[in-house]
Each structure stands twice: as C-alpha cells, then as structure tokens.
Write an enzyme that holds these catalytic residues in place. Structure first.
Site, short mmCIF file in Angstrom:
data_model
loop_
_atom_site.label_atom_id
_atom_site.label_comp_id
_atom_site.label_asym_id
_atom_site.label_seq_id
_atom_site.Cartn_x
_atom_site.Cartn_y
_atom_site.Cartn_z
N CYS A 143 5.17 4.38 -14.07
CA CYS A 143 4.45 4.43 -12.79
C CYS A 143 3.42 5.55 -12.87
O CYS A 143 3.73 6.63 -13.39
CB CYS A 143 5.45 4.70 -11.68
N LEU A 144 2.22 5.31 -12.36
CA LEU A 144 1.18 6.35 -12.40
C LEU A 144 1.58 7.57 -11.58
O LEU A 144 1.02 8.64 -11.77
CB LEU A 144 -0.15 5.78 -11.92
N HIS B 40 7.07 -4.14 -8.75
CA HIS B 40 6.88 -2.69 -8.71
C HIS B 40 5.91 -2.29 -7.60
O HIS B 40 6.19 -1.40 -6.79
CB HIS B 40 6.37 -2.23 -10.09
N GLU B 41 4.76 -2.99 -7.56
CA GLU B 41 3.74 -2.61 -6.57
C GLU B 41 4.16 -2.99 -5.16
O GLU B 41 3.89 -2.25 -4.21
CB GLU B 41 2.38 -3.23 -6.93
N HIS C 224 6.38 -0.37 -3.76
CA HIS C 224 5.66 0.83 -3.29
C HIS C 224 5.32 0.71 -1.80
O HIS C 224 5.36 1.69 -1.07
CB HIS C 224 4.34 0.99 -4.05
N GLY D 13 -1.25 -1.22 -12.62
CA GLY D 13 -1.05 -1.55 -11.21
C GLY D 13 -1.13 -0.30 -10.37
O GLY D 13 -0.84 0.81 -10.85
N GLN E 155 -0.18 5.08 -3.13
CA GLN E 155 -0.26 6.06 -4.22
C GLN E 155 -1.54 6.90 -4.17
O GLN E 155 -1.62 7.94 -4.82
CB GLN E 155 -0.18 5.36 -5.58
ZN ZN Z 1 4.20 2.78 -9.36
#
Ligand code: ZN
Length: 155
Positions: free
Chosen positions: A89-90, A131-132, A135, A46, A51
C-alpha cells in the site's frame, strides 16, 4: 495536474469512511487526474482519495500500464474464488503482507462522465479492487493480512 501528498499509516484520516460523490464536478475530475499522477509518481497500482486526504468514494487503479480505471462510488457486486498473494500500500511504504482475497471480483462504479459500468477483475486486478474499496471504508490491508512478509519473501 499535480502530485498530491500521500497520507501514511498512523494518520487518523485513513480510518475514516469516505462519502459518496453526489455530483461529478470539475473538482472531482481534477481529483481523478491528480490521483493518477500521484499513483504513477509513487509507483503504485492503485490509490483511494482518502489516501490524499479527500474523504470521497473515488479510486484509481492501473494494473495494466496505460489503462487507468477510474471508479467513482465503487461497489463490489460479486466475487468468487480465493487467492493468497503479496499486497502492499502506498500508505505503508516498504511494507508488504500476505493477504487472502477473492480471485475474481466484479465492481460497479461510475466513470468520469457519470455513466455506470461494471468491470470484472481477476488476480492482481481483483486484489487491487478489494484493497482500494476497503480504503473507502477506513479499512487497511494490514487488517486483513494473514501475516506480514519479510523482505526476503517479496516477489
Ligand atoms: Zn492502499
């Protein structure tokens, strides 16, 4: 398509609230394509536009390989149950935490054609949606984690 640079924890942009997409322009479509490529290149499931430094309410999720969900202006409209699972998380490479999330989540969003749709996700997809969407409001998984996980605990 292009691979974009992913902002890492500590970058103040990650704490900003993203603005809704008012019109789906060619730029938004390119953003969606680039986000999918970036997510795949980074091995994630995701990615939110913030991000990659774009403060727009745009998310891509790929929990099932080859099945990319594109969510524009997503809004969680229902949730149920509970799960405690591993989350990463990336923007936090190499870090994972145990989080508490709903087991089932229904999100309403626009697709790339501007058509509204609802999708219900269970388990991992429910976690990814939460999660997304977080963000987009400047919220990170570390804000909701019960505790960080050690490398030995990772699945
Ligand atoms: Zn994330």
């Amino acid at each position: 398509m292009a691979t974009l640079k992913i902002l890492k924890f500590g970058d103040p942009t990650l704490r900003k609230v993203s603005r809704p997409v008012e019109e789906i322009t060619p730029r938004i479509l390119t953003l969606l394509d680039d986000m999918t490529e970036t997510m795949r290149a980074a091995g994630g499931c995701g990615l939110a536009a913030v991000q990659v430094g774009v403060l727009r309410r745009v998310v891509v999720i790929e929990v099932e390989e080859g099945k990319v969900l594109e969510l524009i202006n997503p809004k969680i409209i229902a949730f149920a149950g509970e799960q405690q699972e591993q989350e990463g998380c990336l923007s936090f490479p190499g870090n994972y935490g145990l989080t508490k999330r709903p087991m089932h989540v229904t999100v309403r969003a626009l697709d790339r054609h501007g058509k509204q749709y609802d999708i219900t996700g269970d388990g991992l997809l429910a976690r990814a949606i939460c999660h997304e969407c977080d963000h987009l409001d400047g919220k990170l998984y570390t804000d909701v984690q019960i505790r960080p996980l050690t490398p030995e605990e990772l699945k």
